[in-house]
Design a protein around this motif. Structure first.
Motif, short mmCIF file in Angstrom:
data_model
loop_
_atom_site.label_atom_id
_atom_site.label_comp_id
_atom_site.label_asym_id
_atom_site.label_seq_id
_atom_site.Cartn_x
_atom_site.Cartn_y
_atom_site.Cartn_z
N THR A 122 10.44 -10.04 8.02
CA THR A 122 11.47 -9.32 7.59
C THR A 122 11.20 -7.99 8.23
OG1 THR A 122 10.14 -8.81 5.55
CG2 THR A 122 11.62 -10.24 5.32
N GLN A 123 12.25 -6.88 7.97
CA GLN A 123 11.97 -5.55 8.49
C GLN A 123 10.82 -4.95 7.79
OE1 GLN A 123 14.28 -4.71 10.93
NE2 GLN A 123 13.70 -3.05 11.27
N GLU A 124 10.87 -5.36 6.43
CA GLU A 124 9.48 -4.73 5.59
C GLU A 124 8.39 -5.00 5.92
OE1 GLU A 124 8.39 -5.20 0.94
OE2 GLU A 124 10.52 -5.07 1.31
N ASP A 125 8.24 -6.31 6.45
CA ASP A 125 7.04 -6.69 6.99
C ASP A 125 6.47 -5.80 8.26
OD1 ASP A 125 6.73 -9.12 5.55
OD2 ASP A 125 8.09 -10.22 6.87
N LEU A 126 7.50 -5.46 9.08
CA LEU A 126 7.01 -4.66 10.19
C LEU A 126 6.56 -3.23 9.78
CD1 LEU A 126 10.10 -5.66 12.62
CD2 LEU A 126 7.89 -6.90 12.43
N VAL A 127 7.17 -2.88 8.88
CA VAL A 127 7.00 -1.45 8.26
C VAL A 127 5.58 -1.84 7.70
CG1 VAL A 127 7.49 0.30 6.75
CG2 VAL A 127 9.29 -0.75 7.94
N THR A 128 5.21 -2.51 6.96
CA THR A 128 3.90 -2.93 6.30
C THR A 128 2.76 -3.15 7.34
OG1 THR A 128 4.95 -3.85 4.25
CG2 THR A 128 2.77 -4.34 4.62
N ALA A 129 3.16 -3.70 8.51
CA ALA A 129 2.13 -3.98 9.60
C ALA A 129 1.75 -2.83 10.40
CB ALA A 129 2.70 -5.27 10.26
N GLY A 130 2.66 -1.60 10.23
CA GLY A 130 2.59 -0.29 11.08
C GLY A 130 2.98 -0.68 12.28
N LEU A 131 4.16 -1.28 12.41
CA LEU A 131 4.79 -1.68 13.54
C LEU A 131 6.07 -0.63 13.78
CD1 LEU A 131 4.43 -5.45 13.76
CD2 LEU A 131 3.19 -4.09 15.35
N ILE A 132 6.64 -0.07 12.80
CA ILE A 132 7.70 0.71 12.91
C ILE A 132 7.60 1.93 12.28
CG2 ILE A 132 10.05 0.91 12.13
CD1 ILE A 132 10.47 -2.17 12.29
N GLY A 133 7.83 3.09 12.69
CA GLY A 133 7.90 4.48 12.08
C GLY A 133 6.61 5.10 11.49
N GLY A 134 5.33 4.58 12.08
CA GLY A 134 4.22 5.20 11.71
C GLY A 134 3.45 5.60 12.92
N GLU A 135 2.26 6.40 12.65
CA GLU A 135 1.51 6.71 13.60
C GLU A 135 0.85 5.54 14.48
OE1 GLU A 135 -2.62 9.19 14.09
OE2 GLU A 135 -1.45 9.64 12.78
N GLY A 136 0.83 5.46 15.77
CA GLY A 136 0.21 4.27 16.53
C GLY A 136 1.35 3.13 16.46
N SER A 137 2.39 2.91 16.01
CA SER A 137 3.38 1.96 15.78
C SER A 137 3.62 1.44 17.41
CB SER A 137 4.49 2.01 15.05
OG SER A 137 5.30 3.20 15.58
N LYS A 138 3.87 2.57 18.14
CA LYS A 138 4.53 2.05 19.60
C LYS A 138 3.26 1.26 20.28
CE LYS A 138 5.78 3.71 24.05
NZ LYS A 138 6.23 4.79 24.71
N ASP A 139 2.08 1.62 20.10
CA ASP A 139 0.90 1.20 20.71
C ASP A 139 0.52 -0.32 20.12
OD1 ASP A 139 0.16 3.16 22.05
OD2 ASP A 139 -1.07 4.16 20.95
N ARG A 140 0.96 -0.47 18.84
CA ARG A 140 0.79 -1.81 18.19
C ARG A 140 1.91 -2.68 18.74
NH1 ARG A 140 0.14 1.59 13.62
NH2 ARG A 140 -1.69 1.88 13.29
N ARG A 141 3.15 -2.19 19.02
CA ARG A 141 4.11 -2.96 19.56
C ARG A 141 3.77 -3.48 20.72
NH1 ARG A 141 7.21 1.13 16.99
NH2 ARG A 141 8.12 1.65 19.03
N ILE A 142 3.22 -2.75 21.60
CA ILE A 142 2.89 -3.04 23.05
C ILE A 142 1.86 -4.13 23.02
CG2 ILE A 142 1.73 -2.13 25.04
CD1 ILE A 142 3.03 0.70 24.59
N ILE A 143 0.91 -4.11 22.05
CA ILE A 143 -0.08 -5.16 22.03
C ILE A 143 0.57 -6.37 21.48
CG2 ILE A 143 -2.07 -5.78 21.04
CD1 ILE A 143 -2.94 -2.79 21.09
N LEU A 144 1.25 -6.23 20.60
CA LEU A 144 2.21 -7.49 20.00
C LEU A 144 2.86 -8.17 20.76
CD1 LEU A 144 2.54 -8.84 16.97
CD2 LEU A 144 4.97 -7.52 17.09
N GLY A 145 3.80 -7.36 21.75
CA GLY A 145 4.67 -7.85 22.91
C GLY A 145 3.90 -8.69 23.78
N LYS A 146 2.57 -8.41 24.06
CA LYS A 146 1.51 -9.04 24.96
C LYS A 146 1.15 -10.12 24.37
CE LYS A 146 0.44 -4.76 27.29
NZ LYS A 146 -0.86 -4.03 27.61
N LEU A 147 0.55 -10.14 23.32
CA LEU A 147 0.12 -11.40 22.37
C LEU A 147 1.14 -12.42 22.39
CD1 LEU A 147 -2.24 -9.55 19.71
CD2 LEU A 147 -2.81 -10.83 21.87
#
Length: 186
Positions: A122-147
């Motif tokens: 869910t969208q909520e899962d993404l927020v909780t995981a720090g992948l959306i809207g928080g500090e460092g979220s872009k870097d986490r999404r980059i790593i997630l996309g690679k993994l």
């Protein structure tokens, strides 16, 4: 390495680079204004041999990818990380600048994007995981996309891409575990 599917790329330089890395045939879109003739070629290729969409990791590349995916369902998608597509000297970004090894890895990891059927994450899962809207979220999404081998996405695109590639809760949780581990090890 022989590729059965026909690889859709943006231009001649991409074709040249791909042919240095693998034994494959390509269709060139010649830019982001993909015409109907090119779409028809891609449809025919999909029916006969299958297609891998392999565009540059930038906005025009994503636009081409979306246009083709909407017109020709069932294509595989190969993603090149931005850092693997940067030209020497930093002037230019694209498949034509990637190493043969980076191209082989991206093609080996190509996978099909499916129509969205159910929401596993869910969208909520993404927020909780720090992948959306928080500090460092872009870097986490980059790593997630690679993994997960789904390419980089912005916050809005991430949820849809996870669903389209049918990423399971288990795959998602394992990727988050790796990201957290990397953050702890700094």
């Amino acid at each position: 390495m022989k590729i059965k599917e026909i690889i859709v790329v943006e231009g001649k330089d991409d074709t040249t680079r791909i042919k240095r890395a693998v034994d494959a045939d390509t269709i060139e879109t010649n830019g982001s204004a993909v015409n109907q003739t090119t779409i028809e070629k891609i449809k025919r290729a999909q029916e006969t041999r299958g297609v891998i969409i392999f565009t540059d990791p930038d906005f025009p590349g994503e636009k081409i990818r979306k246009t083709i995916a909407a017109a020709v369902p069932g294509c595989k998608h190969a993603f090149l990380p931005k850092e693997a597509a940067i030209a020497k000297g930093g002037k230019g970004l694209g498949v034509e600048h990637a190493s043969p090894e980076a191209i082989r890895i991206a093609l080996k990891d190509a996978q099909i994007m499916h129509e969205v059927i159910s929401e596993e994450i869910t969208q909520e899962d993404l927020v909780t995981a720090g992948l959306i809207g928080g500090e460092g979220s872009k870097d986490r999404r980059i790593i997630l996309g690679k993994l997960l081998k789904i390419g980089y996405t912005n916050g809005k695109q991430l949820h849809k891409r996870l669903m389209m590639f049918r990423i399971s809760r288990e795959e998602f949780a394992e990727a988050l575990r790796v990201i957290r581990q990397e953050e702890q090890n700094g």
